[in-house]
Design a protein around this motif. Structure first.
Motif: not given
Length: 486
Positions: A231, A242, A317
């Protein structure tokens, strides 16, 4: 963010490639002195594109994929119009400072402005031209293309406050999606399904809890990668980006009417809602997710995360979709792209796109010359050329580009336009029910800092999720209570 070398390879890195077609590029200021302000010349001609031949206009932009591609191939515009273009590229914070000074000082050193929705459009929309006026002005090339832009992008990147005005034309559109090693999902898919009890195929049917379980499965069972997920959780804007995907998916938001505030903006968003039960639940989940992610996640922004995926360190991801080109260059054919998982309420995919607008201090002729550049730079033909460009890349903001047969064909491998491999995922992500929009308010930059600072404390173990969210809400309320005076 909004958001991708360019954003298609590295979201905010230095432009590369040779410049052609008469472009002049500087990294801090324009070439030559300003001197006494004079309007651009206007020539009596039946060619509406060439009536400002000999004029010079200046574009100030962040280092982005479209700007890289345009700077490398300006000759078509110069040949079409006879107008010269200087391009100044800066990091976003430096760009904001220069634009603010130019607008406040009544100057028009920069005629065309890369209008980040949160740091330029929201605080300085009064200094930008309502582009609808130019679109209908007699004597200029006809423009009937508003409906061709992705609707959520036109609102988020182009409007502020007054829904009848358009201050910027969508120019780039980085959006956060699920990027994953398709070859590993193919190899282990049946085994994962047996072990986990659900189909692990990435997409809208997956939940964030399932994403975490898939990541943990890779941690424990796959030798090809060191970790299941990574991340962009550095103490940086990337951390806010995020986390926001999870926040929105859980039904949390920064303010009431978050979708409206994200699409149209406001100077008075009301009380911050990060202290809600939904926001706290999102923070609790995010803390758990990061606990099983690659430990280096806390040192990565988007540019750190991208090579972790493309080099084979992690299996999947969440990152800006225009990294697809870098993925495909590193390991061709091994990646897949999907919308983000669902939370208890929905899937939310963070949109980070920006538009280009025109300085309201421009004089009549130079304003029209600038509009010709905006028309050309965001046209179907130029966006297609950008998509193919080796110097840039990027992905289109016009639906007509996605509808072209050659672009539709490029959605399948082998593809000469690798960023378009992510198109099915992002087209779904841009739908009103799936798009994630941060608040478009003049004071967002300070609020952003408050969010990622508090989240960093939580990830370091210095604050509980509840205290983190409530602390961020308190800080944001203090920021917004000061109001804004542009």
């Amino acid at each position: 963010m909004t958001g991708a070398p360019p954003r298609g390879v590295a979201r905010r890195s230095v432009l590369r490639g040779a410049l052609a077609g008469g472009a002049a590029l500087a990294t801090g200021g324009l070439l030559g002195a300003c001197g006494v302000r004079q309007d651009a010349p206007r020539i009596a001609t039946d060619d509406r594109w060439r009536q400002f031949a000999g004029a010079t206009i200046n574009l100030i932009s962040e280092n982005t994929a479209p700007t890289a591609a345009i700077a490398a191939n300006l000759r078509p515009f110069t040949d079409l119009t006879g107008i010269n273009v200087n391009i100044v590229t800066l990091e976003l914070s430096a760009l904001v400072q220069k634009v603010a000074l130019d607008l406040a000082g009544g100057e028009s050193q920069y005629h065309v402005i890369y209008a980040d929705p949160y740091q330029v459009l929201a605080p300085y929309s009064k200094g930008l031209v309502d582009l609808r006026e130019l679109a209908t002005q007699p004597g200029l090339p006809e423009f009937t293309g508003w409906d061709d832009f992705i609707p959520t992008q036109l609102d988020a990147a182009g409007r502020f406050g007054d829904r009848d005005k358009i201050f910027a034309v969508p120019y780039d559109c980085p959006t956060m999606i699920w990027q994953y090693r398709a070859d590993l999902f193919d190899k282990y898919g049946a085994r994962m399904a047996d072990d986990l009890g659900f189909d692990p195929t990435p997409g809208l049917d997956r939940t964030w809890d399932e994403y975490l379980r898939i990541a943990r499965w890779f941690n424990d069972n796959a030798d090809e990668v060191a970790y299941g997920t990574g991340h962009q959780a550095k103490q940086h804007d990337s951390l806010m980006c995020d986390f926001s995907n999870v926040l929105w998916s859980y039904g949390g938001d920064y303010f009431d009417n978050g979708t409206e505030v994200g699409l149209y903006g406001t100077t008075d968003p009301g009380p911050c809602r990060l202290g809600s039960d939904q926001a706290i639940a999102a923070a609790e989940f995010y803390q758990r997710l990061l606990s099983i992610a690659d430990p280096s996640s806390k040192t990565w922004d988007w540019n750190g995360l991208a090579p972790a995926l493309s080099s084979g360190r992690i299996a999947m991801c969440v990152n800006w979709h225009e990294y697809a080109a870098a993925n495909e260059k590193a390991m061709p054919g091994r990646f897949g792209y999907a919308p983000l998982p669902r939370g208890p309420v929905r899937s939310a995919n963070h949109y980070g796109g920006c538009g280009i607008g025109i300085n309201g201090n421009t004089q009549p002729n130079e304003r029209m010359a600038a509009w010709l550049f905006v028309l050309w730079a965001t046209s179907t033909q130029t966006q297609l050329a950008n998509l193919k460009s080796e110097a840039g890349g990027g992905t289109p903001t016009r639906q007509s580009v996605y509808d072209l047969p050659e672009v539709r064909a490029a959605e399948h491998r082998p593809s000469a336009m690798p960023n378009i491999l992510a198109a099915p995922a992002v087209v779904t992500a841009w739908q009103p029910e799936n798009i994630g929009l941060r608040p478009k308010i003049p004071m967002w930059n300070e609020c952003d800092t408050a969010v990622y600072t508090q989240l960093s404390k939580m990830l370091a173990g210095d604050s509980s999720p509840a205290d983190t969210m409530r602390g961020a809400a308190t800080k944001i309320d203090r920021i917004t209570a000061r109001g804004w005076a542009a």
